[in-house]
Design a protein around this motif. Structure first.
Motif, short mmCIF file in Angstrom:
data_model
loop_
_atom_site.label_atom_id
_atom_site.label_comp_id
_atom_site.label_asym_id
_atom_site.label_seq_id
_atom_site.Cartn_x
_atom_site.Cartn_y
_atom_site.Cartn_z
N PHE A 112 5.29 11.42 25.39
CA PHE A 112 7.31 10.57 25.37
C PHE A 112 7.72 10.48 24.11
CE2 PHE A 112 9.97 7.83 25.94
CZ PHE A 112 10.97 8.07 27.16
N SER A 113 6.57 9.08 23.28
CA SER A 113 6.93 9.40 21.94
C SER A 113 6.39 10.56 20.44
CB SER A 113 5.61 7.90 21.16
OG SER A 113 5.51 7.18 22.33
N ILE A 114 5.85 11.72 21.12
CA ILE A 114 6.68 12.98 20.49
C ILE A 114 8.04 13.07 20.37
CG2 ILE A 114 5.40 14.97 19.61
CD1 ILE A 114 2.57 13.87 20.33
N GLY A 115 8.39 13.10 22.02
CA GLY A 115 9.57 14.11 21.98
C GLY A 115 10.57 12.65 21.85
N LEU A 169 4.56 22.47 28.42
CA LEU A 169 5.12 23.48 29.98
C LEU A 169 3.91 23.37 31.02
CD1 LEU A 169 8.13 23.88 29.22
CD2 LEU A 169 7.63 21.66 30.20
N LEU A 170 3.24 25.00 30.48
CA LEU A 170 2.08 25.58 31.33
C LEU A 170 1.21 25.07 31.33
CD1 LEU A 170 1.86 29.24 29.93
CD2 LEU A 170 2.58 28.11 32.38
N GLY A 171 0.87 23.32 29.83
CA GLY A 171 -0.45 22.97 30.71
C GLY A 171 0.15 21.79 31.33
N THR A 172 0.80 21.10 30.73
CA THR A 172 1.86 20.36 32.15
C THR A 172 1.63 20.50 34.12
OG1 THR A 172 3.10 19.25 30.47
CG2 THR A 172 3.06 18.20 32.73
N LEU A 224 10.59 17.29 26.98
CA LEU A 224 9.13 17.05 26.72
C LEU A 224 8.99 15.89 27.61
CD1 LEU A 224 8.04 18.31 23.06
CD2 LEU A 224 7.92 19.71 25.94
N MET A 225 10.39 14.88 27.40
CA MET A 225 10.10 13.61 27.53
C MET A 225 10.10 13.36 29.12
SD MET A 225 12.84 11.80 25.06
CE MET A 225 13.31 10.27 24.81
N PHE A 226 11.24 14.55 29.67
CA PHE A 226 11.03 13.79 31.15
C PHE A 226 9.34 14.69 31.85
CE2 PHE A 226 15.99 14.66 31.32
CZ PHE A 226 16.03 13.97 32.22
N ASN A 227 8.74 15.38 31.28
CA ASN A 227 7.34 15.85 31.18
C ASN A 227 6.94 15.20 31.69
OD1 ASN A 227 7.55 18.66 32.53
ND2 ASN A 227 5.71 18.73 30.62
N ILE A 263 20.73 21.76 18.65
CA ILE A 263 20.50 21.15 19.30
C ILE A 263 20.49 21.25 20.37
CG2 ILE A 263 22.43 21.44 21.44
CD1 ILE A 263 24.22 20.47 20.34
N VAL A 264 19.48 22.92 20.27
CA VAL A 264 17.93 23.73 21.16
C VAL A 264 17.24 22.62 20.95
CG1 VAL A 264 16.76 26.19 21.94
CG2 VAL A 264 19.32 25.49 21.24
N ILE A 265 16.30 22.76 20.02
CA ILE A 265 15.96 21.67 19.78
C ILE A 265 15.02 20.40 20.47
CG2 ILE A 265 13.55 21.21 18.73
CD1 ILE A 265 13.69 24.07 19.28
N VAL A 266 16.94 19.77 20.35
CA VAL A 266 16.85 18.46 20.61
C VAL A 266 16.97 18.22 22.18
CG1 VAL A 266 18.28 16.77 20.59
CG2 VAL A 266 17.89 17.31 18.50
N VAL A 267 17.44 19.19 22.66
CA VAL A 267 17.26 18.97 24.67
C VAL A 267 15.69 19.65 25.21
CG1 VAL A 267 17.81 20.62 25.96
CG2 VAL A 267 19.83 19.93 24.20
N MET A 268 15.54 21.11 23.92
CA MET A 268 14.15 20.53 24.74
C MET A 268 12.74 19.18 24.37
SD MET A 268 13.60 23.64 25.59
CE MET A 268 12.08 24.10 26.53
N CYS A 269 13.41 18.64 23.12
CA CYS A 269 12.27 17.20 23.02
C CYS A 269 12.49 16.28 24.15
CB CYS A 269 12.43 16.65 22.19
SG CYS A 269 11.68 17.33 20.21
N ILE A 270 13.76 16.59 24.72
CA ILE A 270 14.01 15.87 26.09
C ILE A 270 12.80 15.99 27.22
CG2 ILE A 270 15.83 14.59 27.21
CD1 ILE A 270 17.87 14.57 24.96
#
Lengths: 103, 163
Positions: A16-19, B39-42, A38-41, A29-36
């Motif tokens: 979450f911190s890395i995200g 995502l795959l690792g998760t 990652l936080m959801f993940n 914007i694309v990478i910002v959304v991808m990082c969000i």
């Protein structure tokens, strides 16, 4: 030594911190959304771990993970549409160039 | 060290490595592919934690659909002569400090709480139990989620349409 709940929670906190770092520092914007995403993940990982370590058969954590997946998929689709529209109108998707609402 | 623990550490190393790669690499395409690996690792960790259905959904939706969608947007928005790559951003030290403090706060909260942990058991028929839970107890949120997805679908089409 088995997996403990604390290990999973620490791992999710690191992710979450890395995200958060990526969402605050990247310019696209694309990478910002991808990082969000990652936080959801990381949050999903927490919920699944809670469902696993609670020992119950209720699986409420997994149900909530399903709903988070739905919401994040909807959010990502809308963000991608917004990115395409911004590129069409402003010729860039860099977040520091999109400042037309700043005065 | 048991087998499950070894698998967990393996996936944890993969997740941390590739998430750092997502936020640090300059190349947009490499960043998206690193996110794909995360995502795959998760999904692998979901399989480890008794969540087969969520693991499959994660692979199908995130690793499949989301990555393809994001790659399409990357190709659509970073092509053409008008585009200039200015990814070299100076590292903002205050954001770094903030994130370190934030992560430390999360870790301290996690370690300070006495979680009521039970002995995890290997369940059978998790997907059936999840479906029962979803369609009996959480039916109304499920339907609201479908309406949300429909609204997001229509909104994306309206926003991205060329008129």
């Amino acid at each position: 030594m088995d997996i403990t709940l604390n290990q999973v929670l620490i791992l999710a906190a690191i992710l979450f911190s890395i995200g958060t770092f990526g969402a605050l520092t990247r310019k696209s914007i694309v990478i910002v959304v991808m990082c969000i995403e990652l936080m959801f993940n990381a949050v999903n990982l927490n919920l699944v771990a809670f469902a696993y370590f609670s020992g119950l058969e209720a699986l409420r954590g997994q149900v909530f993970a399903v709903f988070i997946m739905v919401v994040s998929a909807a959010e990502l689709g809308l963000c991608m549409a917004i990115a395409i529209m911004l590129y069409r109108n402003r010729d860039t998707i860099q977040v520091d160039r999109i400042n037309m609402m700043k005065w | 060290m048991t087998v499950a623990s070894a698998i967990f550490y393996f996936f944890a190393a993969i997740l941390i490595f590739f998430s750092i790669k997502v936020v640090t690499t300059k190349n947009l395409f490499h960043s998206v592919m690193s996110a794909f690996a995360v995502l795959l690792g998760t999904a692998g960790l979901f399989f480890l934690f008794n969540a087969e259905f969520l693991g499959i959904v994660q692979i199908l939706i995130y690793a499949g659909a989301v990555t393809i969608l994001v790659l399409f947007v990357v190709m659509l928005t970073t092509a053409g002569p008008k585009y200039r790559i200015v990814w070299e951003t100076p590292l903002n030290i205050w954001i770094f400090v903030f994130v370190i403090l934030f992560g430390g706060m999360l870790g301290m909260i996690v370690l300070s709480i006495q979680w009521p942990v039970a002995k995890p058991v290997a369940l059978h028929g998790v997907t059936e139990a999840l479906a029962t839970r979803l369609f009996v107890e959480y039916l109304l949120p499920f339907e609201v989620a479908s309406i949300l997805l429909l609204a997001a679908l229509i909104g994306s089409i309206v926003l991205a349409r060329r008129d």
